[in-house]
Design a protein around this motif. Structure first.
Motif, PDB file in Angstrom:
ATOM      1  N   LYS A  75       0.825  -1.225   0.000  1.00  0.00           N
ATOM      2  CA  LYS A  75       0.000   0.000   0.000  1.00  0.00           C
ATOM      3  C   LYS A  75       0.854   1.267   0.000  1.00  0.00           C
ATOM      4  O   LYS A  75       0.351   2.355  -0.292  1.00  0.00           O
ATOM      5  CB  LYS A  75      -0.894   0.030   1.248  1.00  0.00           C
ATOM      6  CG  LYS A  75      -1.938  -1.030   1.289  1.00  0.00           C
ATOM      7  CD  LYS A  75      -2.700  -0.900   2.610  1.00  0.00           C
ATOM      8  CE  LYS A  75      -3.521  -2.115   2.904  1.00  0.00           C
ATOM      9  NZ  LYS A  75      -4.144  -2.048   4.242  1.00  0.00           N
ATOM     10  N   ASN A  76       2.120   1.145   0.366  1.00  0.00           N
ATOM     11  CA  ASN A  76       2.999   2.295   0.544  1.00  0.00           C
ATOM     12  C   ASN A  76       3.409   2.873  -0.811  1.00  0.00           C
ATOM     13  O   ASN A  76       4.049   2.178  -1.611  1.00  0.00           O
ATOM     14  CB  ASN A  76       4.243   1.864   1.329  1.00  0.00           C
ATOM     15  CG  ASN A  76       5.185   3.001   1.627  1.00  0.00           C
ATOM     16  OD1 ASN A  76       5.074   4.101   1.106  1.00  0.00           O
ATOM     17  ND2 ASN A  76       6.158   2.726   2.485  1.00  0.00           N
ATOM     18  N   PRO A  77       3.085   4.138  -1.088  1.00  0.00           N
ATOM     19  CA  PRO A  77       3.467   4.731  -2.382  1.00  0.00           C
ATOM     20  C   PRO A  77       4.977   4.923  -2.528  1.00  0.00           C
ATOM     21  O   PRO A  77       5.472   5.108  -3.630  1.00  0.00           O
ATOM     22  CB  PRO A  77       2.745   6.084  -2.390  1.00  0.00           C
ATOM     23  CG  PRO A  77       2.493   6.393  -0.953  1.00  0.00           C
ATOM     24  CD  PRO A  77       2.351   5.074  -0.236  1.00  0.00           C
ATOM     25  N   ASN A  78       5.703   4.878  -1.419  1.00  0.00           N
ATOM     26  CA  ASN A  78       7.163   5.034  -1.443  1.00  0.00           C
ATOM     27  C   ASN A  78       7.866   3.723  -1.122  1.00  0.00           C
ATOM     28  O   ASN A  78       8.973   3.714  -0.600  1.00  0.00           O
ATOM     29  CB  ASN A  78       7.593   6.111  -0.441  1.00  0.00           C
ATOM     30  CG  ASN A  78       6.991   7.447  -0.778  1.00  0.00           C
ATOM     31  OD1 ASN A  78       7.044   7.890  -1.917  1.00  0.00           O
ATOM     32  ND2 ASN A  78       6.393   8.081   0.204  1.00  0.00           N
ATOM     33  N   ARG A  79       7.241   2.627  -1.465  1.00  0.00           N
ATOM     34  CA  ARG A  79       7.764   1.324  -1.075  1.00  0.00           C
ATOM     35  C   ARG A  79       9.064   0.968  -1.799  1.00  0.00           C
ATOM     36  O   ARG A  79       9.363   1.479  -2.873  1.00  0.00           O
ATOM     37  CB  ARG A  79       6.729   0.231  -1.292  1.00  0.00           C
ATOM     38  CG  ARG A  79       6.599  -0.254  -2.705  1.00  0.00           C
ATOM     39  CD  ARG A  79       5.480  -1.299  -2.799  1.00  0.00           C
ATOM     40  NE  ARG A  79       5.519  -2.006  -4.054  1.00  0.00           N
ATOM     41  CZ  ARG A  79       5.998  -3.225  -4.210  1.00  0.00           C
ATOM     42  NH1 ARG A  79       6.451  -3.897  -3.193  1.00  0.00           N
ATOM     43  NH2 ARG A  79       6.015  -3.802  -5.391  1.00  0.00           N
ATOM     44  N   ILE A  80       9.789   0.065  -1.162  1.00  0.00           N
ATOM     45  CA  ILE A  80      11.018  -0.490  -1.720  1.00  0.00           C
ATOM     46  C   ILE A  80      10.669  -1.855  -2.318  1.00  0.00           C
ATOM     47  O   ILE A  80      10.008  -2.667  -1.676  1.00  0.00           O
ATOM     48  CB  ILE A  80      12.091  -0.665  -0.627  1.00  0.00           C
ATOM     49  CG1 ILE A  80      12.371   0.661   0.095  1.00  0.00           C
ATOM     50  CG2 ILE A  80      13.361  -1.274  -1.193  1.00  0.00           C
ATOM     51  CD1 ILE A  80      12.976   1.726  -0.765  1.00  0.00           C
ATOM     52  N   VAL A  81      11.118  -2.104  -3.534  1.00  0.00           N
ATOM     53  CA  VAL A  81      10.887  -3.395  -4.191  1.00  0.00           C
ATOM     54  C   VAL A  81      12.145  -4.231  -4.017  1.00  0.00           C
ATOM     55  O   VAL A  81      13.231  -3.822  -4.427  1.00  0.00           O
ATOM     56  CB  VAL A  81      10.545  -3.210  -5.686  1.00  0.00           C
ATOM     57  CG1 VAL A  81      10.350  -4.558  -6.358  1.00  0.00           C
ATOM     58  CG2 VAL A  81       9.304  -2.337  -5.842  1.00  0.00           C
ATOM     59  N   PHE A  82      11.974  -5.395  -3.400  1.00  0.00           N
ATOM     60  CA  PHE A  82      13.102  -6.268  -3.096  1.00  0.00           C
ATOM     61  C   PHE A  82      13.250  -7.367  -4.130  1.00  0.00           C
ATOM     62  O   PHE A  82      12.270  -7.907  -4.623  1.00  0.00           O
ATOM     63  CB  PHE A  82      12.927  -6.894  -1.703  1.00  0.00           C
ATOM     64  CG  PHE A  82      12.964  -5.875  -0.608  1.00  0.00           C
ATOM     65  CD1 PHE A  82      14.177  -5.408  -0.130  1.00  0.00           C
ATOM     66  CD2 PHE A  82      11.793  -5.371  -0.069  1.00  0.00           C
ATOM     67  CE1 PHE A  82      14.219  -4.453   0.871  1.00  0.00           C
ATOM     68  CE2 PHE A  82      11.827  -4.422   0.929  1.00  0.00           C
ATOM     69  CZ  PHE A  82      13.037  -3.958   1.405  1.00  0.00           C
ATOM     70  N   GLN A  83      14.503  -7.674  -4.427  1.00  0.00           N
ATOM     71  CA  GLN A  83      14.854  -8.736  -5.363  1.00  0.00           C
ATOM     72  C   GLN A  83      15.932  -9.579  -4.703  1.00  0.00           C
ATOM     73  O   GLN A  83      16.945  -9.054  -4.256  1.00  0.00           O
ATOM     74  CB  GLN A  83      15.384  -8.129  -6.662  1.00  0.00           C
ATOM     75  CG  GLN A  83      15.977  -9.098  -7.649  1.00  0.00           C
ATOM     76  CD  GLN A  83      14.943  -9.734  -8.548  1.00  0.00           C
ATOM     77  OE1 GLN A  83      13.872  -9.185  -8.751  1.00  0.00           O
ATOM     78  NE2 GLN A  83      15.247 -10.890  -9.074  1.00  0.00           N
ATOM     79  N   ARG A  84      15.698 -10.885  -4.638  1.00  0.00           N
ATOM     80  CA  ARG A  84      16.705 -11.800  -4.102  1.00  0.00           C
ATOM     81  C   ARG A  84      17.292 -12.601  -5.245  1.00  0.00           C
ATOM     82  O   ARG A  84      16.538 -13.102  -6.087  1.00  0.00           O
ATOM     83  CB  ARG A  84      16.070 -12.764  -3.086  1.00  0.00           C
ATOM     84  CG  ARG A  84      15.772 -12.145  -1.755  1.00  0.00           C
ATOM     85  CD  ARG A  84      14.448 -11.471  -1.708  1.00  0.00           C
ATOM     86  NE  ARG A  84      14.092 -11.213  -0.301  1.00  0.00           N
ATOM     87  CZ  ARG A  84      12.881 -11.033   0.112  1.00  0.00           C
ATOM     88  NH1 ARG A  84      11.880 -11.076  -0.719  1.00  0.00           N
ATOM     89  NH2 ARG A  84      12.650 -10.796   1.387  1.00  0.00           N
ATOM     90  N   THR A  85      18.593 -12.734  -5.269  1.00  0.00           N
ATOM     91  CA  THR A  85      19.270 -13.472  -6.329  1.00  0.00           C
ATOM     92  C   THR A  85      20.092 -14.598  -5.729  1.00  0.00           C
ATOM     93  O   THR A  85      21.114 -14.346  -5.073  1.00  0.00           O
ATOM     94  CB  THR A  85      20.186 -12.532  -7.142  1.00  0.00           C
ATOM     95  OG1 THR A  85      19.397 -11.452  -7.647  1.00  0.00           O
ATOM     96  CG2 THR A  85      20.852 -13.274  -8.288  1.00  0.00           C
ATOM     97  N   PRO A  86      19.669 -15.850  -5.918  1.00  0.00           N
ATOM     98  CA  PRO A  86      20.430 -16.971  -5.367  1.00  0.00           C
ATOM     99  C   PRO A  86      21.770 -17.148  -6.081  1.00  0.00           C
ATOM    100  O   PRO A  86      21.852 -17.035  -7.298  1.00  0.00           O
ATOM    101  CB  PRO A  86      19.542 -18.186  -5.611  1.00  0.00           C
ATOM    102  CG  PRO A  86      18.338 -17.727  -6.326  1.00  0.00           C
ATOM    103  CD  PRO A  86      18.457 -16.270  -6.596  1.00  0.00           C
ATOM    104  N   LEU A  87      22.816 -17.414  -5.290  1.00  0.00           N
ATOM    105  CA  LEU A  87      24.125 -17.752  -5.836  1.00  0.00           C
ATOM    106  C   LEU A  87      24.408 -19.234  -5.678  1.00  0.00           C
ATOM    107  O   LEU A  87      25.199 -19.804  -6.408  1.00  0.00           O
ATOM    108  CB  LEU A  87      25.218 -16.951  -5.130  1.00  0.00           C
ATOM    109  CG  LEU A  87      25.130 -15.430  -5.255  1.00  0.00           C
ATOM    110  CD1 LEU A  87      26.240 -14.778  -4.450  1.00  0.00           C
ATOM    111  CD2 LEU A  87      25.189 -15.006  -6.706  1.00  0.00           C
ATOM    112  N   CYS A  88      23.752 -19.848  -4.685  1.00  0.00           N
ATOM    113  CA  CYS A  88      23.974 -21.258  -4.395  1.00  0.00           C
ATOM    114  C   CYS A  88      22.738 -21.816  -3.707  1.00  0.00           C
ATOM    115  O   CYS A  88      22.227 -21.206  -2.774  1.00  0.00           O
ATOM    116  CB  CYS A  88      25.187 -21.404  -3.470  1.00  0.00           C
ATOM    117  SG  CYS A  88      25.377 -23.062  -2.753  1.00  0.00           S
TER     118      CYS A  88
END
Length: 150
Positions: A75-88
């Protein structure tokens, strides 16, 4: 430092790769974050999932608690979008579980050049043919503020 963990896992004889079904589950989780789909996230979380946040080590315990946070975040207009990238992703030879080691980054939904990120580990368990997240621990390793333009 994260490369040392990946190398240590390989040295211990773990098959350390991203060619594991948990990697597809992680990609689905990332997409659900971008698209604000709590129903998809719910299907990827174990009922007793635990998340330890990256900066203040806040503990979010349980699927319902985590979903409540995602709902508020979406709902937050100033939200942070998270991305996780697996290495192993290393699968256990004893139980239907796997460890994921990777990097995460968070950027504002409306890009402004700032970001926060770091390392994470996650534990997955195969339940009824599906890989579910049981635990995640995040460590904040860097932050970049947006450049102020006068």
């Amino acid at each position: 430092m994260l490369e040392l963990l990946v190398a240590a896992a390989a040295a211990q004889g773990f098959d350390c790769s991203t060619d594991h079904p948990a990697a597809a589950a992680r990609a689905t989780f990332n997409r659900a974050i971008r698209e604000k789909k709590t129903g998809v996230i719910k299907r990827l979380l174990d009922e007793d999932v635990v998340l330890v946040t990256g900066t203040d080590s806040g503990v979010i315990s349980g699927r319902d608690a985590q979903l409540a946070i995602w709902r508020e975040d979406f709902k937050n207009p100033n939200r942070i979008v998270f991305q996780r990238t697996p290495l192993c992703i290393a699968a256990s030879k004893v139980e239907p579980i796997a460890t994921e080691i990777g990097r995460w980054v968070g950027r504002p939904e409306r890009p402004d050049g700032s970001e926060v990120g770091g390392d994470y580990t996650a534990k997955w368990r195969k339940v009824d043919g599906r890989w579910l997240l049981e635990a995640e621990i995040f460590t904040t390793m860097h932050e970049r503020e947006a450049l102020a333009i006068p």
